[in-house]
Design an enzyme around this catalytic site. Structure first.
Site, PDB file in Angstrom:
ATOM      1  N   GLU A  50       0.807  -1.215   0.000  1.00  0.00           N
ATOM      2  CA  GLU A  50       0.000   0.000   0.000  1.00  0.00           C
ATOM      3  C   GLU A  50       0.844   1.271   0.000  1.00  0.00           C
ATOM      4  OE1 GLU A  50      -0.507  -2.615   1.948  1.00  0.00           O
ATOM      5  OE2 GLU A  50      -2.601  -3.266   1.736  1.00  0.00           O
ATOM      6  N   PHE A 112     -11.121  -7.592  14.225  1.00  0.00           N
ATOM      7  CA  PHE A 112     -10.046  -8.013  13.323  1.00  0.00           C
ATOM      8  C   PHE A 112      -9.735  -6.885  12.323  1.00  0.00           C
ATOM      9  CE2 PHE A 112      -8.663 -10.165   9.336  1.00  0.00           C
ATOM     10  CZ  PHE A 112      -7.429 -10.566   9.799  1.00  0.00           C
ATOM     11  N   GLN A 113      -8.479  -6.536  12.235  1.00  0.00           N
ATOM     12  CA  GLN A 113      -7.982  -5.479  11.342  1.00  0.00           C
ATOM     13  C   GLN A 113      -8.636  -4.126  11.594  1.00  0.00           C
ATOM     14  OE1 GLN A 113      -8.008  -7.144   7.295  1.00  0.00           O
ATOM     15  NE2 GLN A 113      -5.924  -7.874   7.683  1.00  0.00           N
ATOM     16  N   LYS A 162     -17.240  -1.163   6.471  1.00  0.00           N
ATOM     17  CA  LYS A 162     -17.654  -2.142   5.462  1.00  0.00           C
ATOM     18  C   LYS A 162     -19.171  -2.130   5.250  1.00  0.00           C
ATOM     19  CE  LYS A 162     -16.883  -6.945   4.175  1.00  0.00           C
ATOM     20  NZ  LYS A 162     -16.143  -8.170   4.495  1.00  0.00           N
ATOM     21  N   MET A 475      24.195   8.736   1.196  1.00  0.00           N
ATOM     22  CA  MET A 475      24.109  10.015   1.888  1.00  0.00           C
ATOM     23  C   MET A 475      24.461   9.866   3.363  1.00  0.00           C
ATOM     24  SD  MET A 475      23.799  13.137   1.565  1.00  0.00           S
ATOM     25  CE  MET A 475      22.878  13.859   0.223  1.00  0.00           C
TER      26      MET A 475
HETATM   27  C1  TPP Z   1      12.446   5.796   4.888  1.00  0.00           C
HETATM   28  C2  TPP Z   1      13.766   6.441   5.185  1.00  0.00           C
HETATM   29  N1  TPP Z   1      14.634   5.826   6.020  1.00  0.00           N
HETATM   30  C3  TPP Z   1      15.834   6.396   6.259  1.00  0.00           C
HETATM   31  C4  TPP Z   1      16.205   7.571   5.691  1.00  0.00           C
HETATM   32  C5  TPP Z   1      17.553   8.216   5.985  1.00  0.00           C
HETATM   33  N2  TPP Z   1      18.371   8.307   4.765  1.00  0.00           N
HETATM   34  C6  TPP Z   1      18.467   9.419   4.021  1.00  0.00           C
HETATM   35  S1  TPP Z   1      19.419   9.240   2.673  1.00  0.00           S
HETATM   36  C7  TPP Z   1      19.772   7.642   3.075  1.00  0.00           C
HETATM   37  C8  TPP Z   1      20.673   6.811   2.204  1.00  0.00           C
HETATM   38  C9  TPP Z   1      20.114   6.538   0.877  1.00  0.00           C
HETATM   39  O1  TPP Z   1      20.885   5.563   0.261  1.00  0.00           O
HETATM   40  P1  TPP Z   1      20.612   5.132  -1.236  1.00  0.00           P
HETATM   41  O2  TPP Z   1      19.162   4.885  -1.455  1.00  0.00           O
HETATM   42  O3  TPP Z   1      21.512   4.017  -1.609  1.00  0.00           O
HETATM   43  O4  TPP Z   1      20.964   6.447  -2.045  1.00  0.00           O
HETATM   44  P2  TPP Z   1      22.363   7.218  -2.164  1.00  0.00           P
HETATM   45  O5  TPP Z   1      22.427   8.204  -1.038  1.00  0.00           O
HETATM   46  O6  TPP Z   1      23.466   6.205  -2.088  1.00  0.00           O
HETATM   47  O7  TPP Z   1      22.297   7.895  -3.494  1.00  0.00           O
HETATM   48  C10 TPP Z   1      19.128   7.281   4.256  1.00  0.00           C
HETATM   49  C11 TPP Z   1      19.252   5.968   4.916  1.00  0.00           C
HETATM   50  C12 TPP Z   1      15.240   8.180   4.841  1.00  0.00           C
HETATM   51  N3  TPP Z   1      15.472   9.346   4.242  1.00  0.00           N
HETATM   52  N4  TPP Z   1      14.061   7.580   4.586  1.00  0.00           N
END
Ligand code: TPP
Length: 568
Positions: A50, A112-113, A162, A475
């Site tokens: 979802e 439920f749910q 529902k 990042m």
């Molecule tokens: C749902 C979620 N969890 C954690 C983060 C923290 N976060 C920001 S950038 C990042 C790394 C992203 O890695 P990747 O998708 O490999 O992209 P890259 O930075 O290597 O281009 C994380 C873990 C986030 N923004 N969103």
């Protein structure tokens, strides 16, 4: 006409012009799914999670300017939508989410749910409803779409038990003619006095700067923005979501501001004597240290949401209104001016930035993310709709893919939701079937919603997936390198073979390891009418510069050294 609640809902959606909904069935929403068999006008896209449905509705809305619709069952189905609702809320995107709920008599019994979904989503929706009779459905749907799309757009959730979906009621047509929302005012034009004052500040300014945000795109005010900038000779810097508000090839457009924005834009903000903030909200990622933000400027802020004025940054003139209307009011009064010295100063900062650009002096053999994005820009003629995920690749997109038109770069800016990019790109393709749509994702974020590969295959969505695979949560690795003494804990990733994965889903793929293959990869992707996955294997340790450390002064950026200088 006596219809079931489910049929009434679908009648209303059709009258709203809804042609596609993204969803996933389950017990509490099954009467509505069953009724869909009688309404083939509405295409249902079966997602695999979802969260994917909510991001698809979001991508559809951002790309089309219409309201996107997603649908889920009660309990876990509904809670799986929450990240998508919060993403849409933070970026002001109009979507309507429809959820099934347990039958009226079971509400409050831990059936439920059963989840209190209106409670759960209250802070992440613009508004939400629990519908307690079938007869209410038309007015609720009408209100929901009106609220989702008007003023500052946002997500609205409609929770329908529902038995309400099964109950019969007289359907008296749609729209109902009963739409009255006395407490809900949508601002439009500005007070004349404020316009006159704003013009006076523009007249007096020697170093004016326009901060262009997402609001300009949503209010279709990009033409007016350009006229304002050209008339009064004012440079324009963009927020991340403002990309596309003005062509980045326009001589007055100086590109993105903020944490990974252009140094020139950040210096200009700090040195300006007038900021004209249009449809942006002074997010901490664009202001840096709020206490030292643009210390010598007077400030005009135009936004449709009154709660944004003076929220983060105190301004001299706050104008609440629709940007297109307000700018149209202003334009006849705007003085014709030029600011050659100011523009020259900005050019100097830009030249200094060019000398630090990794593309100009990188001589390594490993492929760079910056090269991939720059070449994707070149080989897609700068004209694709790009939808990014979150991370380094997102910032590289913002830096190396100049956009020319509104709604051609879609990204999760406010919430920074990893997993957004790929499903949102699917939604965008439904909105813009004739345009070339690229999902630009990292290896981390892609794995959060890659189950939607099956959706892309089942629906044969012509979306191109570019994975920038650096084997890291890039990042976060960058933050660990700079701020945590290179302790790379929980950021290296063992990844699947993305091309084999694509193959398992029946999706053609290609792996690119050197720059000279990028052109071929774009041609290969374009040659296929349907989903295609390209894996770009890039340097593991690439850094995105400039970088304003969180909370630092906006012009205290960590810069990439010029050729011959030492690493920072
Ligand atoms: C749902 C979620 N969890 C954690 C983060 C923290 N976060 C920001 S950038 C990042 C790394 C992203 O890695 P990747 O998708 O490999 O992209 P890259 O930075 O290597 O281009 C994380 C873990 C986030 N923004 N969103």
């Amino acid at each position: 006409m006596l219809l079931t609640g489910a049929e009434i809902l679908l009648e209303c959606l059709i009258k709203e012009g809804v042609e596609v909904v993204f969803g996933y069935p389950g017990g509490a929403i099954l009467p509505t799914y069953d009724a869909m068999t009688k309404y083939p006008q509405i295409r249902h896209v079966l997602v695999r999670h979802e969260q994917g449905a909510s991001h698809m509705a979001d991508g559809f809305a951002r790309a089309s300017g219409k309201v996107g619709v997603c649908i889920a069952t009660s309990g876990p189905g509904a809670t799986n939508l929450v990240t998508g609702l919060a993403t849409a809320m933070m970026d002001s995107v109009g979507i309507v989410a429809i959820t099934g709920q347990v039958a009226r008599g079971s509400i409050g019994t831990d059936a439920f749910q059963e989840t209190d979904v209106t409670g759960v989503t209250l802070p992440v929706t613009k508004h939400n409803y629990l519908v307690m009779s079938a007869a209410e459905i038309p007015l609720v749907v009408e209100e929901a779409f009106h609220i989702a799309r008007s003023g500052r757009p946002g997500p609205v959730l409609i929770d329908i038990p529902k038995d309400v979906q099964i109950e019969k009621a007289e359907f008296l047509g749609y729209p109902t003619g009963k739409l009255r929302l006395p407490g809900y005012k949508v601002p439009d034009s500005a007070e004349d006095n404020d316009i006159v004052e704003a013009i006076r500040l523009i007249q007096e300014a020697e170093r004016p700067l326009i901060l262009a945000g997402h609001g300009l795109i949503m209010s279709h005010a990009t033409q007016q923005l350009q006229e304002l900038a050209e008339l009064a000779g004012i440079p324009v810097t963009l927020t991340l979501l403002g990309k596309g508000a003005m062509s980045e090839h326009h001589p007055l457009c100086i590109g993105m501001m903020g944490m990974h924005g252009n140094a020139a834009s950040n210096h200009a903000i700090q040195e300006a004597d007038l900021l004209i903030a249009l449809g942006m909200r002074f997010d901490d990622r664009v202001t840096g240290n709020i206490k030292t933000y643009s210390p010598n400027s007077r400030k005009i802020h135009v936004d449709i949401d009154p709660s944004e004025i003076n929220k983060n940054v105190k301004v001299d003139i706050g104008i609440v209104g629709d940007l297109r209307t307000v700018l149209t009011q202003m334009l006849p009064l705007v003085p014709r001016k030029q600011h050659p010295e100011w523009v020259r100063r900005i050019r100097d900062w830009q030249e200094d930035g060019s000398e630090r650009d990794i593309l100009t002096h990188y001589d390594g053999t490993a492929l760079l993310g910056a090269q991939v994005i720059n070449d994707l820009w070149k080989f897609t003629d700068g004209n694709a709709v790009t939808v990014t995920d979150v991370g380094q690749h997102q910032m590289l997109e913002a830096q190396y893919y100049p956009h020319q038109r509104p709604a051609s770069m879609l990204t999760s800016g406010g919430l920074g939701t990893m997993g957004f990019g790929f499903p949102a790109a699917i939604g965008a393709k439904f909105a813009k079937p004739d345009e070339e749509v690229w999902a630009i994702v990292g290896d981390g974020g892609f794995q959060m919603t890659l189950a939607e590969l099956a959706t892309a295959r089942q629906e044969n969505v012509d979306v191109k997936i570019a994975i920038l695979n650096n084997g890291f949560l890039g990042m976060v690795r960058q933050w660990q390198e700079i701020f945590y003494e290179q302790r790379y804990h929980a950021t290296p990733m063992v990844n699947p073979d993305f091309c084999k994965l694509a193959e398992a889903y029946g999706i053609p793929s290609m792996r690119v390891t050197s720059r000279d293959q990028i052109k071929d990869s774009v041609e290969f992707a374009r040659s296929i009418k349907g989903p295609v996955l390209i894996e770009y294997v890039i340097l593991k340790e690439e850094m995105v510069y400039p970088m304003v450390p969180a909370g630092a002064d906006l012009d205290k950026m960590i810069r990439r050294p010029k050729l011959g200088e030492k690493q920072p």
